[in-house]
Design an enzyme around this catalytic site. Structure first.
Site, PDB file in Angstrom:
ATOM      1  N   GLU A 104      11.159   0.581  -6.566  1.00  0.00           N
ATOM      2  CA  GLU A 104      12.131  -0.064  -5.681  1.00  0.00           C
ATOM      3  C   GLU A 104      13.068  -0.987  -6.456  1.00  0.00           C
ATOM      4  OE1 GLU A 104       9.820  -0.440  -1.452  1.00  0.00           O
ATOM      5  OE2 GLU A 104       8.888  -1.423  -3.168  1.00  0.00           O
ATOM      6  N   GLY A 142       6.715  -1.147  -6.057  1.00  0.00           N
ATOM      7  CA  GLY A 142       7.764  -2.149  -6.209  1.00  0.00           C
ATOM      8  C   GLY A 142       8.593  -1.944  -7.457  1.00  0.00           C
ATOM      9  N   GLU A 147       2.398   3.687  -1.983  1.00  0.00           N
ATOM     10  CA  GLU A 147       1.826   2.690  -1.075  1.00  0.00           C
ATOM     11  C   GLU A 147       0.891   3.301  -0.033  1.00  0.00           C
ATOM     12  OE1 GLU A 147       5.677   0.924  -2.628  1.00  0.00           O
ATOM     13  OE2 GLU A 147       5.025   2.896  -1.909  1.00  0.00           O
ATOM     14  N   ALA A 180       3.505  -3.545  -7.426  1.00  0.00           N
ATOM     15  CA  ALA A 180       3.388  -4.945  -7.026  1.00  0.00           C
ATOM     16  C   ALA A 180       1.996  -5.452  -7.374  1.00  0.00           C
ATOM     17  CB  ALA A 180       3.643  -5.084  -5.525  1.00  0.00           C
TER      18      ALA A 180
END
Length: 294
Positions: free
Chosen positions: A147, A144, A167, A100
């Site tokens: 994901e 991300g 993360e 991200a």
């Protein structure tokens, strides 16, 4: 063939037109080469097949709200198009999406993140898109990016792809489904090990652990494989394909008894389609089915 690209428009008016072209492996099938997006590229490489390529090369395709806005816009347009049966989602050879955009979220407060449902829209493809999405992952798919790949219906990758949920190294946790989908894919023990340590895993391991359906030796083979599968899916009845996606996804939400009952209801419902009659009649007569998608 109707040019769907003319119907796709970014939802944020400030986005500039992108002139970046797709890799040669994804030959454009559309009559127009226009790319009305800044952070993604949309094309139709084969009849019935759409492709969306994440395109923030300087940021290794890091996911941001503007990129996700464009992605959702393109996905919805292809999902509604009668000319699209399957969608490929990919990045570059170097990165599917390396995570991200940390700059975007680093200063957010709890109240800002909570009241705006920050990154909720990142999961829209799991609830709004009825047609199958194939993730073609090469290079980094971290945070991300991992994901996003896990949200897709089929995941293909190169053996050297780099997956992970790092993360914890940033003082936070996965927020777009990583703790849930990765755990379902590889089990609690492995998922806990990866998420608590921030360690990554390879494309080869993704295949061995059941995260990836197929693993390829090169980027070119990956894209050819994804395109071949998308073409195969596009050759079937849209009604049956969408029904099949629905019941498989429902298996992740229901117990086995409720899931089988749900499947049976959808199975019964498809007997109301023209394509069910066409398909079974063609099989009995040893002919090729000519689908109406009705």
């Amino acid at each position: 063939m109707m040019n769907i690209l003319k119907t796709i428009r970014p939802m944020a008016s400030q986005f500039r037109t992108s002139t970046t072209t797709l890799p040669a492996i994804t030959r454009s099938f559309s009559a127009s080469p226009s790319r009305p997006y800044e952070f993604i590229e949309a094309s139709e490489p084969k009849p019935g097949v759409a492709q969306i390529t994440l395109s923030r090369p300087k940021a290794l395709n890091a996911l941001s709200t503007p990129l996700i806005t464009e992605l959702n816009d393109a996905l919805l347009a292809f999902d509604k198009s009668p000319n699209t049966s399957a969608i490929i989602l990919t990045g570059s050879q170097k990165a599917f999406a390396a995570g991200a955009d940390i700059k975007e979220m680093s200063t957010l407060t709890f109240s800002e993140a909570y009241t705006t449902s920050f990154i909720e829209s990142w999961s829209s493809l799991t609830t709004l898109i009825k047609k199958p999405i194939i993730a073609a992952v090469s290079g980094h798919a971290l945070g991300g990016g991992c994901e996003l790949a896990l949200m897709c219906d089929i995941l293909y990758c190169t053996s050297s792809a780099n997956f992970g949920q790092p993360e914890i190294k940033l003082g936070t946790i996965p927020g777009a489904g990583g703790s849930q989908r990765l755990t379902r894919a590889i089990g609690k023990a492995r998922a806990m090990d990866l998420i608590l340590t921030g360690k990554s895993f390879s494309g080869t391991q993704a295949g061995e652990w059941g995260v990836a359906a197929k693993v390829f030796g090169s980027y070119e083979d990956l894209m050819e494989g994804a395109l071949g599968t998308a073409e195969t899916i596009a050759g079937y009845s849209k009604v049956a394909v969408m029904g099949a996606k629905e019941v498989v996804n429902k298996s992740q939400d229901l117990g086995i008894r409720d899931g089988v009952e749900y499947e049976r209801r959808v199975f019964h419902g498809i007997f109301g389609s023209e394509d069910q009659k066409i398909g079974m009649k063609a099989f009995a007569e040893k002919k090729k089915a000519e689908w109406t998608h009705k």
